[in-house]
Enzyme design. Structure first.
Site, short mmCIF file in Angstrom:
data_model
loop_
_atom_site.label_atom_id
_atom_site.label_comp_id
_atom_site.label_asym_id
_atom_site.label_seq_id
_atom_site.Cartn_x
_atom_site.Cartn_y
_atom_site.Cartn_z
N LYS A 68 0.83 -1.21 0.00
CA LYS A 68 0.00 0.00 0.00
C LYS A 68 0.87 1.26 0.00
CE LYS A 68 -3.71 -2.57 2.14
NZ LYS A 68 -4.41 -3.03 3.34
N GLN A 107 -4.70 -1.43 9.66
CA GLN A 107 -4.52 -2.77 9.11
C GLN A 107 -4.98 -3.82 10.11
OE1 GLN A 107 -3.28 -3.43 5.89
NE2 GLN A 107 -3.90 -5.52 6.35
N ASP A 132 -11.26 2.49 4.07
CA ASP A 132 -11.67 1.09 3.96
C ASP A 132 -13.18 0.98 3.78
OD1 ASP A 132 -9.66 -0.77 3.88
OD2 ASP A 132 -9.30 -0.72 6.04
#
Ligand code: NAP
Length: 313
Positions: free
Chosen positions: A53, A97, A120
């Site tokens: 990422k 995460q 997200d």
């Protein structure tokens, strides 16, 4: 005739090129999009994902920073970090995460992320925006599924879509996006009766189950579009044979690595499907591309009025 292979690597690179162009314009206007990634504790798989990422941000010109609190981090310390990132204007996206260390209250931490920075798309506010068709942040993998369909001109409106899997992060948002696109949507799960028969109704079948090669020929209507979200590591020889007997390329890599990545869809489905996403190289590459796109979208939604260029993306 064999299915058309929907090349996720190619589609992801189209999206990345567009995002890079937008980032350039925004940066020139003094509004460079920024992503903060929180990687708590030591988890080798998470470390690989986060590295990907951050690398993607670098390649596309997005500012990024990585926060790596130790395994011993408390819920309160993570809440403090998230709140600090919420307050900082140059941070447009916050990605926590998962999984977090076991003792941490994950839901509490995720709920603390400002919905405007929730790249997200997991926050209930964004879930609500999606289900009421308002501008918001959509989870990356489901958004990627729909991008594949749209960019390869596969019609959604009026089609029978069947989604196998009802998780909050994949199945449900995929179903909602397809419904918003005017498909007739059926959502299936482990208690669905006669799953093959329900799947055979599908013009668009999305498999998000987490079971290697479960979707076989008898689940597929001739010429259906099949989107395989599954990512499963196969390590057993018998399972490998069930899926890839006679596939010399897979055999070579299975021998070398002792495992192979497979989706939820059996490779034999390519014989009857009209179009199919491969694994690897299908939905997977779209996930990071959509994260980049979401970071830009978050910047625009939050700082839009201050921007010189605003394309309404
Ligand atoms: P999950 O939370 O475990 O959900 C799996 C879903 O499949 C559940 O709704 C479950 O039903 C259903 N299911 C399980 N066994 C079934 C069966 N025999 N028949 C019918 N339905 C069944 O998984 P997830 O997080 O949604 O992920 C699904 C897959 O996508 C995994 O392989 C994951 O690795 C992959 N994935 C890929 C990406 C990517 O970037 N490509 C991103 C995220 C996830 P119940 O609800 O009844 O239990």
């Amino acid at each position: 005739m064999a299915a058309i292979i929907l090349d996720g690597v190619k589609i992801a690179s189209e999206i990345r090129a567009e995002v890079a162009g937008e980032v350039k314009i925004m940066t020139a206007a003094g509004l460079r999009p920024g992503l903060a990634v929180v990687l708590a504790g030591h988890n080798p798989a998470s470390e690989i994902y986060v590295r990907g990422k951050v690398k993607s941000c670098d390649e596309l010109g997005i500012y990024s920073e990585k926060h790596t609190p130790p395994d011993t981090v408390t819920t309160d310390e993570l809440l403090e970090l998230v709140n600090d990132l919420n307050r900082r204007d140059e941070i447009d996206g916050i990605l926590v995460q998962l999984p977090l260390p076991a003792h941490v209250d994950t839901k509490k931490v995720l709920m603390a992320v400002d919905p405007a920075k929730d790249v997200d798309g997991f926050h209930p506010v964004n879930v609500g925006f999606l289900s009421t068709q308002r501008p918001g942040l959509v989870p990356c993998t489901p958004a990627g599924v729909v991008e594949i369909l749209k960019r390869r001109n596969i019609p959604i409106a009026g089609q029978e879509a069947v989604v196998v899997g009802r998780s909050d992060i994949v199945g449900k948002p995929v179903a909602m996006l397809l419904l918003n696109g005017n498909a007739t949507v059926t959502v299936c799960h482990s208690k669905t009766r006669d799953l093959p028969a329900v799947c055979r109704r599908a013009d668009i079948l999305v498999a998000a189950i987490g079971r290697a090669g479960m979707i076989t020929l008898d689940y597929i209507k001739l010429d259906a579009t099949v989107i395989d979200v599954g990512m499963n590591q196969v390590t057993e020889r018998a399972e490998f044979e069930r899926l890839f007997a006679g596939n010399a390329k897979r055999e070579e890599s299975f021998r070398r690595k002792g495992s192979t990545l497979v989706g939820d869809v059996h490779p034999e489905v390519a014989q009857v499907a009209g179009a199919l996403t491969p694994v690897p190289g299908g939905v997977g590459p779209l996930t990071i591309a959509m994260l980049m796109s979401n970071t830009v979208k978050a910047a625009k939604l939050r700082r839009g009025s201050r921007m010189v260029e605003f394309s309404g993306r």
